[in-house]
Design a protein around this motif. Structure first.
Motif, PDB file in Angstrom:
ATOM      1  N   PHE A   9      69.379  17.570 -13.873  1.00 37.89           N
ATOM      2  CA  PHE A   9      70.215  16.507 -13.739  1.00 37.89           C
ATOM      3  C   PHE A   9      69.851  15.262 -13.522  1.00 37.89           C
ATOM      4  CE2 PHE A   9      72.596  14.017 -10.344  1.00 37.89           C
ATOM      5  CZ  PHE A   9      73.861  14.128 -11.040  1.00 37.89           C
ATOM      6  N   ILE A  10      70.352  14.402 -14.068  1.00 39.35           N
ATOM      7  CA  ILE A  10      69.918  12.917 -14.116  1.00 39.35           C
ATOM      8  C   ILE A  10      70.812  12.265 -13.188  1.00 39.35           C
ATOM      9  CG2 ILE A  10      69.400  10.721 -15.468  1.00 39.35           C
ATOM     10  CD1 ILE A  10      68.961  12.486 -17.956  1.00 39.35           C
ATOM     11  N   GLU A  11      70.359  11.528 -12.215  1.00 38.35           N
ATOM     12  CA  GLU A  11      71.210  10.616 -11.542  1.00 38.35           C
ATOM     13  C   GLU A  11      71.394   9.508 -12.147  1.00 38.35           C
ATOM     14  OE1 GLU A  11      70.973   8.253  -7.176  1.00 38.35           O
ATOM     15  OE2 GLU A  11      69.774  10.102  -7.557  1.00 38.35           O
ATOM     16  N   LEU A  12      72.765   9.157 -12.412  1.00 38.95           N
ATOM     17  CA  LEU A  12      73.373   8.084 -13.295  1.00 38.95           C
ATOM     18  C   LEU A  12      73.200   6.817 -12.330  1.00 38.95           C
ATOM     19  CD1 LEU A  12      76.547   9.611 -14.542  1.00 38.95           C
ATOM     20  CD2 LEU A  12      74.440   9.337 -15.684  1.00 38.95           C
ATOM     21  N   PRO A  13      72.710   5.671 -13.071  1.00 40.59           N
ATOM     22  CA  PRO A  13      72.541   4.311 -12.508  1.00 40.59           C
ATOM     23  C   PRO A  13      73.862   3.870 -11.913  1.00 40.59           C
ATOM     24  CG  PRO A  13      72.374   4.227 -14.719  1.00 40.59           C
ATOM     25  CD  PRO A  13      72.270   5.604 -14.479  1.00 40.59           C
ATOM     26  N   ASN A  14      73.836   2.850 -10.869  1.00 39.01           N
ATOM     27  CA  ASN A  14      74.946   2.329 -10.193  1.00 39.01           C
ATOM     28  C   ASN A  14      75.350   0.804 -10.730  1.00 39.01           C
ATOM     29  OD1 ASN A  14      72.866   1.216  -8.922  1.00 39.01           O
ATOM     30  ND2 ASN A  14      73.617   1.951  -6.810  1.00 39.01           N
ATOM     31  N   LEU A  16      74.169  -1.810 -14.566  1.00 38.32           N
ATOM     32  CA  LEU A  16      73.656  -1.911 -15.961  1.00 38.32           C
ATOM     33  C   LEU A  16      72.119  -1.952 -16.026  1.00 38.32           C
ATOM     34  CD1 LEU A  16      76.192  -4.388 -17.829  1.00 38.32           C
ATOM     35  CD2 LEU A  16      75.799  -1.975 -17.964  1.00 38.32           C
ATOM     36  N   ASN A  17      71.637  -2.536 -15.047  1.00 38.07           N
ATOM     37  CA  ASN A  17      70.175  -2.531 -14.931  1.00 38.07           C
ATOM     38  C   ASN A  17      69.333  -1.362 -14.645  1.00 38.07           C
ATOM     39  OD1 ASN A  17      69.489  -5.429 -15.738  1.00 38.07           O
ATOM     40  ND2 ASN A  17      69.949  -6.070 -13.572  1.00 38.07           N
ATOM     41  N   GLY A  18      70.176  -0.447 -13.931  1.00 37.12           N
ATOM     42  CA  GLY A  18      69.746   0.707 -13.989  1.00 37.12           C
ATOM     43  C   GLY A  18      69.500   1.885 -15.199  1.00 37.12           C
ATOM     44  N   LEU A  19      70.247   1.429 -16.271  1.00 36.81           N
ATOM     45  CA  LEU A  19      70.031   2.053 -17.619  1.00 36.81           C
ATOM     46  C   LEU A  19      68.664   1.697 -17.922  1.00 36.81           C
ATOM     47  CD1 LEU A  19      73.443   0.946 -19.296  1.00 36.81           C
ATOM     48  CD2 LEU A  19      72.946   3.028 -18.306  1.00 36.81           C
ATOM     49  N   ILE A  20      68.073   0.798 -17.787  1.00 39.68           N
ATOM     50  CA  ILE A  20      66.781   0.751 -18.279  1.00 39.68           C
ATOM     51  C   ILE A  20      65.616   1.691 -17.699  1.00 39.68           C
ATOM     52  CG2 ILE A  20      64.840  -0.986 -18.283  1.00 39.68           C
ATOM     53  CD1 ILE A  20      66.883  -3.277 -17.957  1.00 39.68           C
ATOM     54  N   HIS A  21      65.822   2.277 -16.443  1.00 37.75           N
ATOM     55  CA  HIS A  21      65.118   3.086 -15.905  1.00 37.75           C
ATOM     56  C   HIS A  21      65.403   4.800 -15.767  1.00 37.75           C
ATOM     57  CE1 HIS A  21      62.776  -0.586 -14.591  1.00 37.75           C
ATOM     58  NE2 HIS A  21      63.883  -1.025 -14.431  1.00 37.75           N
ATOM     59  N   ILE A  22      66.406   5.199 -16.695  1.00 35.66           N
ATOM     60  CA  ILE A  22      66.614   6.301 -16.627  1.00 35.66           C
ATOM     61  C   ILE A  22      65.294   7.175 -16.992  1.00 35.66           C
ATOM     62  CG2 ILE A  22      67.996   8.029 -17.710  1.00 35.66           C
ATOM     63  CD1 ILE A  22      70.364   6.303 -17.842  1.00 35.66           C
ATOM     64  N   HIS A  23      64.834   6.953 -17.965  1.00 35.64           N
ATOM     65  CA  HIS A  23      63.497   7.445 -18.187  1.00 35.64           C
ATOM     66  C   HIS A  23      62.457   6.594 -18.382  1.00 35.64           C
ATOM     67  CE1 HIS A  23      65.592  11.304 -19.219  1.00 35.64           C
ATOM     68  NE2 HIS A  23      66.379  10.568 -20.135  1.00 35.64           N
TER      69      HIS A  23
END
Length: 77
Positions: A9-14, A16-23
């Protein structure tokens, strides 16, 4: 009955900047590409129409022009 939790399970960012740090373990070029993508999205989705970028401006941004990847020897055309 109990449910099994997904280990992948990948915790989704809250944000847009959180998209950068998914992996975060990806290479520098991928991170730079993600930052350019988020910058494009922020410009296109700005709520204030006076501050929102135009389609012409969007075409000049690094994610579309890929200018941020030209110096990376590992990037592909």
């Amino acid at each position: 009955m109990e449910t099994e939790e997904e280990e992948d399970f990948i915790e989704l960012p809250n944000s847009l900047n959180g998209l950068i740090h998914i992996h975060p373990k990806l290479g520098a070029a991928e991170m730079e590409d993600r930052m350019a993508f988020v910058s494009l999205l922020e410009g296109l989705l700005h709520l204030d129409g006076d501050e929102r970028i135009s389609p012409r401006q969007a075409l000049e941004l690094p994610f579309i022009s890929m200018s941020h990847l030209r110096e990376d020897v590992h990037s592909r055309d």
